[in-house]
Scaffold this active site. Structure first.
Site, PDB file in Angstrom:
ATOM      1  N   GLU A 109     -90.721 -52.924  31.716  1.00 36.63           N
ATOM      2  CA  GLU A 109     -91.401 -52.788  33.014  1.00 36.63           C
ATOM      3  C   GLU A 109     -92.807 -52.223  32.841  1.00 36.63           C
ATOM      4  O   GLU A 109     -93.746 -52.640  33.518  1.00 36.63           O
ATOM      5  CB  GLU A 109     -90.545 -51.898  33.911  1.00 36.63           C
ATOM      6  CG  GLU A 109     -91.175 -51.529  35.237  1.00 36.63           C
ATOM      7  CD  GLU A 109     -91.085 -50.051  35.505  1.00 36.63           C
ATOM      8  OE1 GLU A 109     -92.121 -49.437  35.792  1.00 36.63           O
ATOM      9  OE2 GLU A 109     -89.969 -49.505  35.421  1.00 36.63           O
ATOM     10  N   GLU A 182     -96.660 -47.523  25.393  1.00 36.94           N
ATOM     11  CA  GLU A 182     -95.808 -47.297  26.557  1.00 36.94           C
ATOM     12  C   GLU A 182     -94.380 -46.896  26.186  1.00 36.94           C
ATOM     13  O   GLU A 182     -93.741 -46.145  26.909  1.00 36.94           O
ATOM     14  CB  GLU A 182     -95.774 -48.550  27.438  1.00 36.94           C
ATOM     15  CG  GLU A 182     -97.126 -48.917  28.025  1.00 36.94           C
ATOM     16  CD  GLU A 182     -97.657 -47.844  28.971  1.00 36.94           C
ATOM     17  OE1 GLU A 182     -96.880 -47.283  29.757  1.00 36.94           O
ATOM     18  OE2 GLU A 182     -98.869 -47.558  28.895  1.00 36.94           O
ATOM     19  N   GLU A 207     -91.570 -39.515  29.337  1.00 39.24           N
ATOM     20  CA  GLU A 207     -91.087 -39.559  30.723  1.00 39.24           C
ATOM     21  C   GLU A 207     -89.600 -39.236  30.782  1.00 39.24           C
ATOM     22  O   GLU A 207     -89.153 -38.437  31.604  1.00 39.24           O
ATOM     23  CB  GLU A 207     -91.340 -40.944  31.323  1.00 39.24           C
ATOM     24  CG  GLU A 207     -90.807 -41.078  32.737  1.00 39.24           C
ATOM     25  CD  GLU A 207     -90.834 -42.500  33.271  1.00 39.24           C
ATOM     26  OE1 GLU A 207     -90.250 -42.716  34.341  1.00 39.24           O
ATOM     27  OE2 GLU A 207     -91.419 -43.386  32.626  1.00 39.24           O
TER      28      GLU A 207
END
Length: 1039
Positions: A109, A182, A207
């Site tokens: 994503e 990412e 994250e």
């Protein structure tokens, strides 16, 4: 960019019938119905740009018409919701069903938004944030689907964003360097020093460490994995930090090839733009290049257990827990039926609310009122986010030895409900709640709708059935009429006779965080040990290559963009009417509220003694929940549910518009109701103001424990906000109060109250606060309603104002006059004129000779990541430099801080913002760095002072600012800026003109004037793990 959705932090439903956790559902009804009329012209079988219409369904309750289509060549599904709302939304979702915990759908994503065939530049998604007037742009990874939504009020912008989104999801570059940035990578701690140690880096990696630093998220994840131990629900879709480093670039590309195909896609469009235009663009730019496949992504049903199961897991201790000796969570979860049966799902959702919502529910009475724990478990009630729904009930904040007691209570309540059922009045209150939610209007209806239908549609349910709420309500009422034991039978079937139930307990382990760090260290060592010298050289080389790519100026000219000239020079005005009742100003704003009345009252805290101020948030929390007049707290809750959409109080610190040393302090009371229930709602407010109950110490303890637990649980999700509030504490007088009410100080204060053996001393403070606060002196009110309803509303509001006490009138002999209080005109139009002799309405403002000072605070908390903030005192809203600083904040975020903090630093987020409080705030979120990030803040200022930005950069920053300035405002909130802050439409228009006028010189000037060290006063705060360099630095305050 991404939000990982889980049970504890998932998308909220369109209709939530849980007490206090509802998402309102409707945008306002426009007079024109052209979008719906156009949609009703479609006939089943009609061919439109490669799609075939297969259903057209008007849904009058929601003022919409739903059109279902299928794409002929690929089988892609499309739902168009035609509604006369200019805030148009697009979404595409894919069923993503990973079978391991590497986080492949979540990392994908992120990576698909980093560049595509048509838009080759790095990170077109973030670049579009400043080239658009989008009212929403994001992407979500859920348990079993990935969704890409955006919304905008501009038709050209819609086409631009649709082009970028389509190219991103179907034709992404999926570059290896983007995967490293990412997802995860091995890189030297200091990238250009091959002698520094190799460590794990990556945005998603950090994250997810932040996500699972929150014990609520950790518990929810364990619960899902263990209740549904087969197939995709047995893994962590967002990624387990210990498993993420197993994912390879090749696996990422393969996952995209198998899951991101039109045959596995569901398209959703909403609003007043023509459907044909959307379909043609989707067909021409994406779908025409594909043929149908069998995606093979469906989720099989979970095999049912023959007997219940039990499981125990560990977590890290919570240093802010209300009772350190009681940190265990325990719950029982029941696997229910398939969510694609929309009526059964509707019924079970209502049943869940009857069981757990509010003080009249059986589980609240038996579990919360028993004082065993602090609150319900983090996962509570009905959850329809997986193919088969579940219901969970339990407690958090309990002692480990109380697990058996909780388990017995749960079983006992189930038996009692089967025996006794529910009171008719509670069912009526629940149906009223749905009715008012259907009428209540918000600005993000398209997004709420997309979220509401996503899980059901993902498993091939009928999304249109879910929208037919009135039909489901009618069927529900009929079922109750036909069988008075309808709900009891459901409880018996799903809870009493259901063997597929999981008892899950979680308790803290002092060595948990150390063990997790050790496991990560071992994974790292294992990876490093397996590397050859050549591979280590390649890692060093690739690290430099990534930094070079991140630092290289990007050519974004291929991306579509709006121009500043596309922004309207003026905006729609909001006329209001001011009246006065016994000198109490009342603002009336006539709006299309769809038969709902919105009431607000603001009373100031100027006479409140300082020792009572820390208790104001608690007072606000309990004032509508302790009982009033002739009603005890249970009956009061029932009346609020039956007659209103909720009654709330919240502390407010309102910064003055032209002086940072002035502010207004008070409490805002808000509620709304259907027009027919207006007298009942105002009578409830009258009783709350006149005769609130402060005599039930046991119930106060329940509310205190719940509030303390909620505050403690919220820190990991809002760490950057807590850091910013703390950093601003010493910069303005309002900032000091803000920290007292909304900062870590309040969390600690509530923890101390929760730890008290008795609460009588706290209870006695509440009537004292009431005496100063609940009166019509220094009060002002606001009402938003239809023009037809306003005459009746004014009668009821007048009755309310005349029937509540006036503090000053009762205490004339002891009237408090403080030297630090000054009067200002209430109406913005009167600003600058003399305040005299009661000739005009005034508000009393605190004027402080506050001495701003620098302070740096480090809160050492058991987190694996940091939340960093630095604030600088600048100027108030009406200062001519305010617009330049506003644009400068967006410029710094998009052109410098995003690259340095997120792309290079690996934090989940970072940037700068300017609030109405005049504080220019730098922040980072879930950040592996701390001091380094603060040095990035300083470098960004040097960059701005050097003027290293172009006119195009400035225009993009303005677009970003205007997307917020021109964000839609719901009818319930129109006129609110004027009512609370004294900002008139004329002031907004002047501010708008100043924003247009911002140029290169004014931006450089603002950076030099306000952000230069020594010119202004700074504050800093970090929430995060132990930090040796901070510990050695005497300029930091350690907490």
């Amino acid at each position: 960019m991404a939000a990982v959705l889980r049970r504890a932090a998932g998308m909220r439903p369109l209709l939530s019938v849980r007490s206090g956790r509802s998402m309102s559902c409707c945008s306002w009804r426009w007079r024109s119905s052209s979008a719906q009329e156009r949609a009703r012209q479609y006939t089943v079988g009609k061919k439109i740009h490669g799609f075939t219409v297969n259903q057209v369904t008007p849904v009058p309750d929601l003022f919409l018409t739903a059109v279902k289509l299928n794409h002929d060549n690929t089988g892609a599904q499309h739902l168009h919701v035609a509604r006369d709302d200019p805030n148009n939304l697009f979404s595409v979702q894919f069923r993503t069903t990973p079978l391991n915990s590497t986080g492949v759908p979540h990392i994908l994503e992120h990576v698909v938004l980093c560049g595509s065939e048509k838009y080759q530049c790095r990170d077109p998604f973030f670049k579009m944030l400043t080239r658009s007037l989008a009212t929403f742009m994001n992407a979500f990874t859920a348990n079993d689907y990935t969704m890409y939504p955006f919304s905008t009020q501009n038709s050209k912008d819609f086409q631009n964003l649709l082009s970028v989104y389509l190219d991103a999801v179907f034709f992404p570059c999926l570059r290896e360097l983007d995967f490293w940035q990412e997802g995860w990578r091995l890189e030297h701690e200091i990238p250009d020093d091959p002698g520094s140690p190799l460590i794990f880096k990556g945005v998603v990696f950090n994250e997810m460490k932040g996500v699972f630093a929150n014990n609520e998220n950790l518990y929810a994840q364990h619960l899902q994995n263990k209740l549904l131990p087969e197939h995709t629900y047995s893994v962590v879709s967002g990624g387990d930090p210990l498993h993420i480093p197993k994912l390879t670039w090749e696996e990422l590309k393969n996952f995209h090839a198998t899951h991101y195909h039109p045959s596995n896609a569901r398209f959703f469009t909403y609003g007043d733009l023509p459907l044909e235009q959307h379909l043609q663009q989707i067909q021409d730019e994406a779908l025409c290049k594909f043929s149908k496949i069998e995606p093979g992504t469906s989720v099989p049903k979970q095999s049912r257990w023959s007997e219940p199961r039990e499981c125990h897991v560990n977590c890290g201790p919570d240093s802010m827990a209300p009772d350190p000796a009681k940190q265990t969570i325990y719950s029982v979860s029941f696997l229910l039926g398939d969510i694609t049966d929309s009526f059964e799902a509707f019924t079970l959702n209502l049943l869940s609310s009857l069981l757990v919502s509010g003080p009249n529910s059986p589980f609240y009475k038996a579990l919360i009122d028993a004082h065993i724990g602090t609150d319900f478990a983090p996962v509570v009630g009905y959850d329809g986010s997986t193919r088969e729904a579940c219901f969970t009930i339990g407690l958090q904040g309990i002692a480990e030895q109380d697990i058996k007691v909780v388990k017995e209570i749960i079983a006992k309540v189930i038996d009692e409900v089967i025996e006794n059922g529910f009171e008719q009045e509670r069912i009526e209150a629940l149906l009223h709640k749905i009715e008012i939610q259907l009428k209540h209007q918000t600005t993000n209806f398209g997004l709420a709708l997309a979220s509401y239908i996503a899980a059901n549609w993902n498993h091939d349910g009928d999304p249109v059935e879910m929208l037919q709420i009135s039909e489901n309500m009618a069927r529900f009422k009929q079922s109750l009429e036909d069988n008075p034991h309808f709900l009891q039978d459901k409880v018996k079937h799903y809870f009493k006779e259901n063997a597929h139930q999981l008892s899950l307990s979680m308790s803290p382990d002092e060595s948990y965080l150390k063990n997790q760090a050790q496991l990560e260290k071992e994974k790292l060592q294992e990876k490093v040990n397996s590397l050859s010298m050549e591979e280590k050289k390649e890692i060093y080389k690739k690290g430099l290559e990534l930094i070079a790519a991140q630092s290289r100026p990007q050519d974004a000219s291929s991306l579509p963009a709006l121009k500043v000239s596309d922004i309207q020079q003026t905006f729609s005005l909001t006329p209001v009417e001011m009246t006065y009742i016994d000198e109490v100003p009342v603002q009336y704003c006539s709006q299309p509220t769809n038969g709902v009345v919105y009431f607000k009252a603001f009373t100031n805290l100027n006479t409140l003694p300082e020792d009572l101020k820390p208790y104001v948030p608690l007072f606000c929390n309990v004032i509508t929940r302790m009982g009033c007049g002739n009603l005890d707290y249970r009956k009061q809750d029932q009346q609020i549910e039956l007659k209103t959409g909720g009654m709330f109080a919240s502390p407010k610190i309102l910064q003055d518009n032209d002086n940072l040393d002035m502010y207004e302090q008070g409490v805002l009371f808000t509620s709304h109701c259907l027009e027919r229930n207006l007298p009942d709602m105002m009578h409830l407010w009258t009783d709350i103001f006149n005769n609130p109950h402060f005599d039930d110490e046991e119930h106060l303890r329940v509310l205190v424990m719940m509030a303390a637990q909620e505050l403690s649980n919220g820190i990991p999700e809002s760490g950057h906000l807590y850091a910013a509030v703390r950093a601003g504490k010493t910069l303005t007088a309002a900032g000091r109060l803000q920290e007292m009410f909304n900062g870590i100080s309040q969390v600690q204060h509530m923890k101390r109250i929760a730890e008290k053996p008795e609460l009588l001393t706290v209870l006695r403070k509440l009537p004292r606060i009431k005496m100063h606060l609940l009166s019509n002196e220094n009060m002002r009110c606001a009402v938003n309603a239809t023009s037809q309803a306003i005459p009746e509303v004014s009668t009821e509001v007048e009755k309310f104002i005349r029937n509540i006490p006036g503090f000053g009138k009762k205490k004339k002999d002891k009237k408090l006059i403080r030297t630090n209080i000054t009067e200002k005109p209430l109406n913005p139009e009167d600003a600058g004129s003399e305040v005299s002799g009661g000739s005009q309405a005034t508000k009393k403002i605190v004027f402080s000779s506050f001495k701003a000072c620098q302070m740096k605070t480090h809160f050492q908390l058991p987190f694996p990541v940091n939340y960093v903030s630095e604030c600088v005192r600048t100027v108030p809203y009406l200062n001519p430099d305010f617009p330049s600083l506003l644009v400068l904040a967006r410029l710094l975020t998009s052109k410098f801080l995003h690259r340095e903090i997120r792309e290079k630093g690996g934090a989940y987020g970072g940037g700068a913002m300017l609030s109405h409080n005049g504080l220019f705030t730098f922040y980072s979120y879930r950040d592996p760095n701390s001091i380094d990030t603060m040095s990035v803040f300083q470098k960004s200022i040097d960059w701005a002072k050097a003027g290293k930005f172009t006119q195009e950069d400035i225009d993009e920053a303005k677009l970003s600012v205007f997307s917020t300035v021109d964000a839609p405002v719901a009818p319930s909130n129109r006129g609110l800026d004027r009512f609370l802050l004294g900002i008139s439409d004329e002031m907004k228009q002047k501010h708008r003109e100043q924003l247009f006028a911002v140029d290169h010189d004014s931006l450089v000037g603002a950076a030099n004037k306000y952000l230069t060290t020594g010119h202004s006063t700074w504050g800093a705060a970090i929430l995060g793990p132990e930090n040796e360099s901070i510990a050695r630095d005497p300029t930091w305050v350690q907490r």
